[in-house]
Each structure stands twice: as structure tokens, then as C-alpha cells.
Design a protein around this motif. Structure first.
Motif, PDB file in Angstrom:
ATOM      1  N   ASN A   1      54.965  -0.064  47.866  1.00  0.00           N
ATOM      2  CA  ASN A   1      54.141   0.961  47.226  1.00  0.00           C
ATOM      3  C   ASN A   1      52.689   0.477  47.177  1.00  0.00           C
TER       4      ASN A   1
ATOM      5  N   ASP B   1      49.906   2.060  45.404  1.00  0.00           N
ATOM      6  CA  ASP B   1      49.079   2.300  44.221  1.00  0.00           C
ATOM      7  C   ASP B   1      49.972   2.527  43.001  1.00  0.00           C
ATOM      8  N   PRO B   2      50.320   1.497  42.243  1.00  0.00           N
ATOM      9  CA  PRO B   2      49.928   0.101  42.361  1.00  0.00           C
ATOM     10  C   PRO B   2      50.680  -0.611  43.490  1.00  0.00           C
TER      11      PRO B   2
ATOM     12  N   ARG C   1      45.293  -7.223  43.739  1.00  0.00           N
ATOM     13  CA  ARG C   1      44.611  -7.487  45.013  1.00  0.00           C
ATOM     14  C   ARG C   1      44.371  -8.986  45.161  1.00  0.00           C
TER      15      ARG C   1
ATOM     16  N   GLN D   1      55.859   5.459  51.850  1.00  0.00           N
ATOM     17  CA  GLN D   1      54.655   6.247  52.121  1.00  0.00           C
ATOM     18  C   GLN D   1      53.464   5.362  52.438  1.00  0.00           C
TER      19      GLN D   1
ATOM     20  N   GLN E   1      50.745   3.751  54.216  1.00  0.00           N
ATOM     21  CA  GLN E   1      50.089   3.965  55.509  1.00  0.00           C
ATOM     22  C   GLN E   1      49.056   2.867  55.662  1.00  0.00           C
TER      23      GLN E   1
ATOM     24  N   ARG F   1      41.888   1.177  53.202  1.00  0.00           N
ATOM     25  CA  ARG F   1      40.765   1.962  52.686  1.00  0.00           C
ATOM     26  C   ARG F   1      40.782   1.923  51.164  1.00  0.00           C
TER      27      ARG F   1
ATOM     28  N   TYR G   1      42.113  -0.580  49.380  1.00  0.00           N
ATOM     29  CA  TYR G   1      41.789  -1.952  48.957  1.00  0.00           C
ATOM     30  C   TYR G   1      40.998  -2.649  50.081  1.00  0.00           C
TER      31      TYR G   1
ATOM     32  N   GLU H   1      38.990  -4.931  50.003  1.00  0.00           N
ATOM     33  CA  GLU H   1      38.892  -6.386  49.787  1.00  0.00           C
ATOM     34  C   GLU H   1      39.974  -7.123  50.558  1.00  0.00           C
TER      35      GLU H   1
ATOM     36  N   PHE I   1      48.136  13.120  43.944  1.00  0.00           N
ATOM     37  CA  PHE I   1      49.158  12.201  44.450  1.00  0.00           C
ATOM     38  C   PHE I   1      50.273  12.955  45.185  1.00  0.00           C
TER      39      PHE I   1
ATOM     40  N   THR J   1      49.117  13.747  51.507  1.00  0.00           N
ATOM     41  CA  THR J   1      49.770  12.580  52.094  1.00  0.00           C
ATOM     42  C   THR J   1      48.730  11.478  52.257  1.00  0.00           C
ATOM     43  N   ASN J   2      47.548  11.879  52.708  1.00  0.00           N
ATOM     44  CA  ASN J   2      46.483  10.909  52.887  1.00  0.00           C
ATOM     45  C   ASN J   2      45.531  11.004  51.695  1.00  0.00           C
TER      46      ASN J   2
ATOM     47  N   THR K   1      42.963   9.082  50.996  1.00  0.00           N
ATOM     48  CA  THR K   1      41.592   8.647  51.233  1.00  0.00           C
ATOM     49  C   THR K   1      40.979   9.514  52.328  1.00  0.00           C
TER      50      THR K   1
ATOM     51  N   TYR L   1      38.503   7.550  47.919  1.00  0.00           N
ATOM     52  CA  TYR L   1      39.841   7.628  47.327  1.00  0.00           C
ATOM     53  C   TYR L   1      39.866   8.836  46.395  1.00  0.00           C
TER      54      TYR L   1
ATOM     55  N   LYS M   1      55.324   7.988  44.874  1.00  0.00           N
ATOM     56  CA  LYS M   1      54.332   8.839  44.232  1.00  0.00           C
ATOM     57  C   LYS M   1      54.570   8.891  42.717  1.00  0.00           C
TER      58      LYS M   1
ATOM     59  N   SER N   1      53.062   5.885  41.251  1.00  0.00           N
ATOM     60  CA  SER N   1      51.605   5.988  41.192  1.00  0.00           C
ATOM     61  C   SER N   1      51.172   6.809  39.987  1.00  0.00           C
TER      62      SER N   1
ATOM     63  N   LYS O   1      41.815  -1.192  40.150  1.00  0.00           N
ATOM     64  CA  LYS O   1      41.050  -0.713  41.312  1.00  0.00           C
ATOM     65  C   LYS O   1      39.532  -0.738  41.081  1.00  0.00           C
TER      66      LYS O   1
ATOM     67  N   SER P   1      35.738  -1.547  41.209  1.00  0.00           N
ATOM     68  CA  SER P   1      34.913  -2.046  42.319  1.00  0.00           C
ATOM     69  C   SER P   1      33.446  -1.833  41.976  1.00  0.00           C
TER      70      SER P   1
END
Lengths: 308, 325
Positions: free
Chosen positions: A201, A203-204, A240, A256, A258, A264, A266, A268, B95, B99-100, B102, B107, B166, B169, B180, B182
Motif C-alpha cells: 500500500n 498511502d500510507p 519514507r 493498487q 503504481q 510522484r 514520495y 524523496e 481516493f 485510480t491515478n 497524482t 497529489y 483505498k 488510505s 507526507k 514537504s
């Protein structure tokens, strides 16, 4: 013909019935891998992988599984005609798609009542004890299997074979799978171990932990789980920074996950060797996640990626 | 409070998967070597995370303080406008629908959360307004009703999902966290908070007068309607940015304003700044605690804020004989 039986006739039939019933109570002993079992009339007592004692029909005629992996196992060992249903997530083999669907989550108890399986197979972690108890209240025993190593799957197949009286078929299948597995292991045993992280997975970030079937598959394919620390969870959540510190040589994604989207999300993590050397691959979902008879296919898939 | 926050931040920079001592932390900050992964972790992973925790804690506490003053109710928090439920719905929808996640390097869930929080807040405010006048009690009820409705819709799309990933998430997002964080995303909530603090430093007296009730505030020359609108817009924007990046962390916006009033008095001059700093420090400590107790990923920070904050809050209520107004 007399409308009522005489005292002598009643006594005779009662005596005969008593003899017949007492004959049914005789028991014989059987062995089912490590679990003790007894045959009582047309029922036997078996112990499943969680140590639960179950009374099941000596030769079940109607069975089903509550997990996709176990449905695959049933179809590999048992004739299709004995499998009464599949769940909404069971999509292999093709013959499974022709079976009626019984929802496993939320559980369709009425569906079970309609189809009346005599035994239900499931996996530890897929069906909760609470759900199993509900099913057993309907008089349907729930047999749990548990897999931490590839060989546990072979043992599981043989156990299904014994329960379903298909020992020879199950043994043939596991022998052939074992031979294939040995060939892969022999092929990779002289090669350098490759450290791989398998992301479940994004996220997270969740990954397969050390004491999992995936770790065993990686090792058999000539790799090593990059995550060597022991965590209380089988599939721990990582940060991370932890992934950066692990610096895996390979990253495999399943479900899932990808690859491009992962980096993209993460950016880093582009500093890890796997990204720098373009050794990031998506594994086939079903092969990677299911402890099924296709386990050797899964090991072969991992082996092929590790050799790239 | 500033010194304490600084000290905890420095200590927090040491905590992580790479073994780092203070000289390494110093070098990572001031003699940065981009090729050294430990330096990279300190500067690009740990520091933004700590700063985001401070920023989100400060934002929620500050907005809680404003909302309690605006509706003159001790139970108010930044989420009564439906911000959290709207953000959760936005993120959950994103979510499950895409599917994508980003697109063009962006994000999507934080943006969907921000959009969801704004839309729901606007609806709640519209329902709580009559003839251009905000009616706080009506707005509170509208907030509660809409939160329930949006919560039900979020549950529905969660239930209809067939993907375990999902679900994970969404559930983790709803429990809050700073993993996350940044440098790219940090300026949004930080700028919103700084501007809002600046505006309300000049409006502190008005806030204190509002606590006396709208009628007396009007008699004392406060433009109640205008003040309420300023508070409302500020809370929507500041909370929206905070929640979009961290998820709806509970309780901070409720308890920290009470802690502030309990320690500095109901109308203390430095209440707003102190409240924001305390919220930031509290969230920072909760995030560090969560990672110390449950390494490496840490417990969801919302769990820690409640476990750690509530006993202190109850102590304060009992010991100080604290009253809201």
C-alpha cells in the motif's frame, strides 16, 4: 393389513432399531497431517491450522471457500461439481466464475443457507472468528488454514485432499509443484542475494514484513526481504525515512501500487538504489497476494524480475 | 514557550530511522551534503514534518479560540463549520474515484480535501445566515446536521469500495498525520496562519468583547456582524489548509483554547499568540510521542492528541475551577 401393531411387533421393531443405531456409533481412527481426527458414524473430527476441533462429514459432497486463494486450492484438488459457490473476490480458475456468488464481506448468511455447503474452507486473517462462529451456528463447520511458508500451501493442499478423499490427486499436484520449486531454487542458489521491498500500500506505505509468505517466496526466488527488522504486525507501516535507510535494490509493488505514482507521491524515495537502477516492478496482484496453488508461478515471476 | 518549542524541535530532528547525533543534525542543517542520506532525511523529511506539526497544531488551536469567541460557546471547535467532514469527504471521494492520484505532479487528495472543506463550510454558513446576518446557534445546528450528512456519504463511498488499499488510505487520512510533509506544501498553511495571526493581533480586544455576548458587544461599539464574518473566513481558510495536509486531527482545537484561558485568564492580552504556540508545541510533542511509542511510522497523531490531552484538560477543569466566560 392391521391398523395397529401388536405388542410383540412393537418390541421386535424397537429391538431392531436399537441394534441398528448402536452399529452406527462405532468409531474408526484416521490421520490428517498433524491433526488428530476420529470417524464417528458419517462424521469425522479434524483439527484445523488454528487448533480448532471440528466435526465434519466423512466425505463432504458440498464445499466452498471464503477466500480467493482457497477457492483456487479447492478447484485444484476437488471436482468442480462438489464446489457449490464462490465469493465475490474469487476470479480464478475460469470454472469458478460459473458458480453462484456468496458474499464474504459482508457475509451473506442467507446465501449459505440456500446453498448448504457441508464445510467451508478459509484462511487465517481473511475470515474473522466472529464470522466463523456465525456460520457454525448454522451447522456448517469452518476449516481455517494458515500459511507462512510455501510448503504450508502444499501441506494445505494435501489436507484438503484428505478431507475431501482426494489424497492421490492432491499428492500428485504437490509433488509436481515441489519439483518445479526445487528447480527454481537450484537455479538461483549460487547467485548473490538481492534485497527487495514489496510494497502493498502506498498511502500510507505498507510492506510485507519478515515473517510472511512473501519473504519465503523472495528467498526461494533468489532474493531477500529488505525489511529484516521484526515488527508486531505482519505487514508493517513504514515512513519514507525508513525506506530510504533500507535502500532496497528492488521494489515490487502489488495491488493498487503504481510505480510512477508511488515516486510522484514520495519523490524523496528516488534516492534509493531500486529507483536509480530502474529495478521497480509491479507483481501480478493475484499471484503475489494469494497463497494459492499458483505459488510456484509467483516465485517464478519474482525470480524473473530479480534477474533483470 | 518559543524556547521550549525550539528545544523540542531540535530534539525531534534527532529522531528517525537513520542514527543521527547532534553534530550530524548540525551538519545536515548548516553544512549540508546532498549525497548523505542522513543529511537528506534531517533536512527534507524530519524538519518539514516537525514544522508542519507545529503549524497544524497552531492553526487548529488558534481557530478553536476564534470559534469559541464567535459563537460564545465552550464546546465550539474549528470543525463545527463542517470543515473536517467536508475535507474527509473530499479526500475519500478522491481516493475512491481516481485510480491515478497524482496529476501533473500534484497529489490530488489534499486539494480535494481543501475543496470539500470550503464547499461544506460555505453551505453551513449559508444555512446559518438569515438576511445577511449570521445566527451562531443556527450555524452550530447546521454544522452538526451537515457533518452527519457528509459523514454518512463518506461512510457510503467507503462501504462501496472494493479495494482494501483505498480503505486503508481513507482511514489513515481520517486519523491525521504528518508523514507526507514537504517543503513544497508547507508554505500554504504557514502563510495562512501567519496572516491570520497578524490580523487578529489587532482585533484581540474585539474578540474579548464578543465573549460578553453580541448585545453588549454592540453597545460597546463592536461591529459584531463584521467581526463574525472575518472570523468565519479566517477559520475556513486556515483550518482548510491545515486539515488538507494533515487530516482532521481532533481535540486540539477544542482543548488548547481552554488550556490558554485556564492559564492566562479569559481575556489575557497574549492569549491568541500563546494559544497558537501551545497548540503547535502540543502537536509537536504528540507527533514525537507517537513515533517514540510505535516506531517507525508512529501511531495516528489524532489518537495521541486525545490520549495525552484529555487527562490534562480534565485536570485543568477540576483544579483551576475554570469557567469559560
Amino acid at each position: 393389513m392391521p391398523e395397529t401393531l401388536s405388542f410383540f411387533q412393537k418390541f421386535f421393531f424397537s429391538f431392531l432399531l436399537t441394534i441398528l443405531l448402536s452399529g452406527c456409533g462405532e468409531t474408526t481412527e484416521k490421520t490428517l497431517s498433524d491433526s488428530a481426527q476420529k470417524v464417528e458414524a458419517n462424521k469425522i473430527t479434524v483439527t484445523d491450522d488454528l487448533g480448532r476441533k471440528l466435526e465434519i462429514p466423512a466425505q463432504p459432497k458440498r464445499v466452498m471457500a471464503l477466500s480467493a486463494a482457497m477457492t483456487e486450492m479447492l478447484f485444484a484438488v476437488v471436482p468442480d461439481s462438489l464446489i457449490v459457490a464462490r465469493t465475490q473476490v474469487c476470479n480464478f480458475p475460469e470454472a469458478a466464475l460459473k458458480k453462484p456468488v456468496v458474499n464474504s464481506y459482508p457475509l451473506d448468511l442467507e446465501g449459505l443457507l440456500v446453498l448448504k455447503p457441508e464445510i467451508i474452507f478459509t484462511e487465517d486473517g481473511i475470515t474473522s472468528m466472529e464470522t466463523a462462529a456465525k456460520i457454525e451456528q448454522l451447522g456448517i463447520p469452518v476449516y481455517f488454514q494458515k500459511y507462512e511458508k510455501v510448503t504450508d500451501i502444499f501441506r494445505g493442499l494435501n489436507d484438503i485432499g484428505k478431507i475431501m478423499r482426494r489424497e492421490t490427486e492432491a499428492q500428485k499436484l504437490t509433488d509436481s509443484l515441489q519439483t518445479e520449486l526445487n528447480a527454481i531454487e537450484n537455479e538461483v542458489k549460487t547467485q548473490e542475494l538481492k534485497r527487495a521491498l514489496v510494497v502493498i500500500n502506498t498511502d500510507p506505505i505498507y510492506v510485507y514484513g519478515r515473517n510472511t509468505l512473501m519473504t519465503d517466496k523472495l528467498e526461494k526466488a533468489g532474493g531477500q526481504n529488505a525489511l529484516q527488522e521484526n515488527f508486531p504486525q505482519q505487514s508493517p507501516q513504514l515512513t519514507r525515512e525508513y525506506v530510504l535507510q533500507l535502500n532496497p535494490g528492488f521494489i515490487f509493488g502489488i495491488s493498487q501500487v503504481q510505480n510512477e505514482a508511488f515516486f510522484r507521491l514520495y519523490p524523496e524515495l528516488k534516492k534509493v538504489d531500486a529507483y536509480k537502477n530502474k529495478r521497480i516492478f509491479n507483481l501480478n496482484d493475484d499471484l503475489a497476494a494469494r497463497p494459492s496453488p499458483r505459488v510456484v508461478e509467483s516465485v517464478r515471476e519474482i525470480r524473473n524480475y530479480l534477474q533483470k | 514557550m518559543l524556547l521550549l518549542t525550539f528545544g523540542v524541535t531540535i530534539a525531534g530532528l534527532k529522531l528517525g530511522s537513520f542514527d543521527t547525533d547532534f553534530p550530524t543534525v548540525w551538519n545536515a542543517l548548516f553544512n549540508h551534503n546532498a549525497e548523505d542520506p542522513a543529511h537528506f532525511a534531517v533536512l527534507h523529511l524530519r524538519l518539514p514534518r516537525l514544522l508542519l506539526a507545529i503549524c497544524v497544531g497552531a492553526s487548529l488551536a488558534f481557530c478553536g479560540y476564534l470559534m469559541q469567541a464567535m459563537v460564545n460557546n465552550a464546546l465550539a471547535d474549528p470543525y463545527i463549520l463542517g470543515t473536517a467532514s467536508g475535507a474527509s469527504f473530499g479526500a475519500s471521494f478522491c481516493f475512491f474515484a481516481f485510480t491515478n492520484l497524482t496529476v501533473f505532479g500534484i497529489y490530488l487528495p489534499p486539494f480535494a480535501a481543501l475543496l470539500g472543506s470550503f464547499v461544506v463550510t460555505i453551505v453551513v454558513v449559508a444555512l446559518g445566515t438569515r438576511s445577511g446576518q449570521l445566527i451562531p446557534s443556527q450555524m452550530l445546528l447546521a454544522g452538526i446536521a451537515l457533518t452527519s450528512l457528509i459523514g454518512a456519504l463518506t461512510s457510503l463511498i467507503t462501504f462501496l469500495s472494493s479495494s482494501e488499499g483505498k480503505l486503508k488510505s481513507v482511514i489513515f487520512w481520517a486519523m491525521g498525520g504528518f508523514e507526507k510533509a514537504s517543503w513544497e506544501s508547507l508554505p500554504y498553511p504557514a502563510t495562512a496562519l501567519m496572516l491570520a495571526l497578524l490580523v487578529f493581533m489587532f482585533m484581540e480586544k474585539r474578540l474579548n468583547v464578543l465573549l460578553l455576548g453580541p448585545d453588549r458587544a454592540k453597545m460597546l461599539g463592536v461591529n459584531v456582524a463584521q467581526t463574525r464574518w472575518i472570523i468565519l473566513i479566517t477559520v475556513s481558510v486556515v483550518t482548510g489548509f491545515a486539515v488538507a495536509l494533515s487530516g482532521p486531527v481532533g481535540f486540539v482545537g477544542l482543548i488548547i483554547p481552554h488550556v490558554t484561558r485556564g492559564l492566562l485568564g479569559i481575556t489575557g492580552k497574549l492569549n491568541l499568540i500563546f494559544c497558537a504556540l501551545t497548540g503547535g508545541l502540543f502537536m509537536l510533542i504528540c507527533d514525537l510521542l507517537s513515533r517514540i511509542v510505535f516506531p517507525p511510522a508512529g501511531l495516528p497523531v489524532g489518537v495521541v492528541t486525545s490520549l495525552f490531552g484529555v487527562p490534562f484538560f480534565v485536570y485543568l477543569l477540576l483544579k483551576k475551577n475554570y469557567k469559560f466566560n
